[in-house]
Design an enzyme around this catalytic site. Structure first.
Site, PDB file in Angstrom:
ATOM      1  N   LYS A  46       0.809  -1.223   0.000  1.00 50.23           N
ATOM      2  CA  LYS A  46       0.000   0.000   0.000  1.00 50.23           C
ATOM      3  C   LYS A  46       0.839   1.268   0.000  1.00 50.23           C
ATOM      4  O   LYS A  46       0.420   2.291  -0.555  1.00 50.23           O
ATOM      5  CB  LYS A  46      -0.912   0.035   1.233  1.00 50.23           C
ATOM      6  CG  LYS A  46      -1.781  -1.188   1.433  1.00 50.23           C
ATOM      7  CD  LYS A  46      -2.565  -1.062   2.728  1.00 50.23           C
ATOM      8  CE  LYS A  46      -3.289  -2.347   3.082  1.00 50.23           C
ATOM      9  NZ  LYS A  46      -2.340  -3.424   3.485  1.00 50.23           N
ATOM     10  N   GLU A  79      -1.117  -8.975  11.597  1.00 52.14           N
ATOM     11  CA  GLU A  79       0.304  -8.719  11.395  1.00 52.14           C
ATOM     12  C   GLU A  79       1.056  -8.936  12.714  1.00 52.14           C
ATOM     13  O   GLU A  79       0.471  -8.941  13.796  1.00 52.14           O
ATOM     14  CB  GLU A  79       0.509  -7.276  10.933  1.00 52.14           C
ATOM     15  CG  GLU A  79      -0.179  -6.917   9.635  1.00 52.14           C
ATOM     16  CD  GLU A  79       0.544  -7.463   8.425  1.00 52.14           C
ATOM     17  OE1 GLU A  79       1.689  -7.944   8.580  1.00 52.14           O
ATOM     18  OE2 GLU A  79      -0.032  -7.409   7.325  1.00 52.14           O
ATOM     19  N   LYS A 119      -7.262   1.288   3.114  1.00 54.27           N
ATOM     20  CA  LYS A 119      -7.913   0.502   2.071  1.00 54.27           C
ATOM     21  C   LYS A 119      -9.082   1.254   1.448  1.00 54.27           C
ATOM     22  O   LYS A 119      -9.255   1.261   0.215  1.00 54.27           O
ATOM     23  CB  LYS A 119      -8.377  -0.836   2.649  1.00 54.27           C
ATOM     24  CG  LYS A 119      -7.231  -1.783   2.960  1.00 54.27           C
ATOM     25  CD  LYS A 119      -7.688  -3.027   3.677  1.00 54.27           C
ATOM     26  CE  LYS A 119      -6.521  -3.964   3.960  1.00 54.27           C
ATOM     27  NZ  LYS A 119      -6.902  -5.121   4.789  1.00 54.27           N
TER      28      LYS A 119
END
Length: 308
Positions: free
Chosen positions: A88, A172, A187
């Site tokens: 990203k 994560e 996102k």
């Protein structure tokens, strides 16, 4: 350690072939042992030697690798090589440059792995709701947040819920962005850029409280009322370049309420056509990998005819 993959088209039942794998320090091709891989050449040399049609970037979304990921993507796009990415950071910092490079090279960029993994949120934003007058986007695009909130509602302590998410490969190693809502906001920032032509680098993110030690009580209280607490990110065409994220109670009948475990969802609000929802696609490393395979087939697969 991140990796970049180069692939090219072949004939037969399998339309793609892995041409090279690049890490931060070496290049090779499995199943050859990593110890036998050679030193990392310039990307342009790899693309020229392999005739690769696609550069697939499976690298961390971190500032440490942002500039290299951006440079590699720009180089590939200008050469006419399509880019499929799950990262990203360089999308957020180089959105306009990447679009220009793709136009110059006649190449394409696909970002499913960066916006929802196996959930085809980017496909809907890019083409699925085109022409339907979509005005709003409301989403739970982070599976870790949904998983943890459900576990909190069931009475599990926050550290245990996070540890279980990590054990399953959902969260994560550092879950800060998942729990704060930052990942969900990023996102939706990318999806809104696809939807309405925004420059993702210019989008402002406004965040409310995230998931912390005090969230467990709110999650249990919502469950007692038949509701579910969710980490929800929103954007609206009527408020350009703004994405908001925060915790919200959802009621039965709401697509975000029905999510379980690490599932995700996005609701595209189309006033005339009606809301269009995509949900499921639980978070997992395999889901992200499959999303990249899907995007690779999209940009580089053979063009069919008729309904193909």
């Amino acid at each position: 350690m991140g990796r970049a993959y180069a692939g090219r088209l072949t004939g037969g039942a399998l339309p793609l072939r892995l041409a090279a794998v690049r890490t931060s320090a070496a290049e090779g091709l499995p199943p050859e042992p990593r110890g036998g891989w050679g030193p990392l050449p310039p990307l342009a040399e790899t693309l020229e030697r392999t005739g690769a049609a696609v550069l697939a970037q499976a690298v961390p979304s971190s500032p440490a690798v942002r500039e290299q990921a951006a440079a590699d993507a720009l180089s590939a796009l200008r050469r006419g090589v399509h880019v499929v990415t799950a990262a990203k950071s360089h999308l957020l910092s180089h959105w306009g440059e990447l679009a220009l490079a793709a136009a110059e090279g006649g190449s394409r960029i696909r970002i499913s792995g960066a916006t929802g993994a196996a959930l085809p949120t980017a496909d809907l934003a890019r083409i699925g709701v085109r022409g339907l007058g979509c005005r709003t986007l409301r989403a739970c695009p982070n599976g870790t947040a949904t998983f943890v909130l459900d576990r909190l509602a069931d009475g599990e302590p926050l550290p245990d819920a996070v540890a279980e998410a990590q054990r399953r490969g959902i969260a994560e190693a550092d879950p800060t962005a998942d729990l704060s809502g930052a990942d969900a906001a990023v996102k939706v920032r990318l999806l809104a850029a696809l939807l309405w032509g925004w420059d993702a680098t210019a989008v402002r993110m406004e965040a409310g409280p995230g998931i912390d030690a005090g969230t467990a009580e709110a999650a249990r209280a919502a469950a007692a009322r038949g509701r579910r607490l969710r980490s929800v990110a929103t954007a609206s065409a009527d408020e350009p370049l703004v994405v908001r994220v925060g915790l919200a109670e959802t009621e039965p009948g709401d697509p975000l309420h029905t999510l379980r475990g690490p599932e995700k969802a996005a609701v595209y609000g189309c006033p005339e056509a009606g809301d269009i929802t995509v949900s499921g696609g639980r978070s997992s490393p395999l889901g992200a990998a499959l999303a990249m395979v899907k995007d690779t087939l999209d940009v580089a697969g053979p063009v069919g005819s008729g309904f193909a």
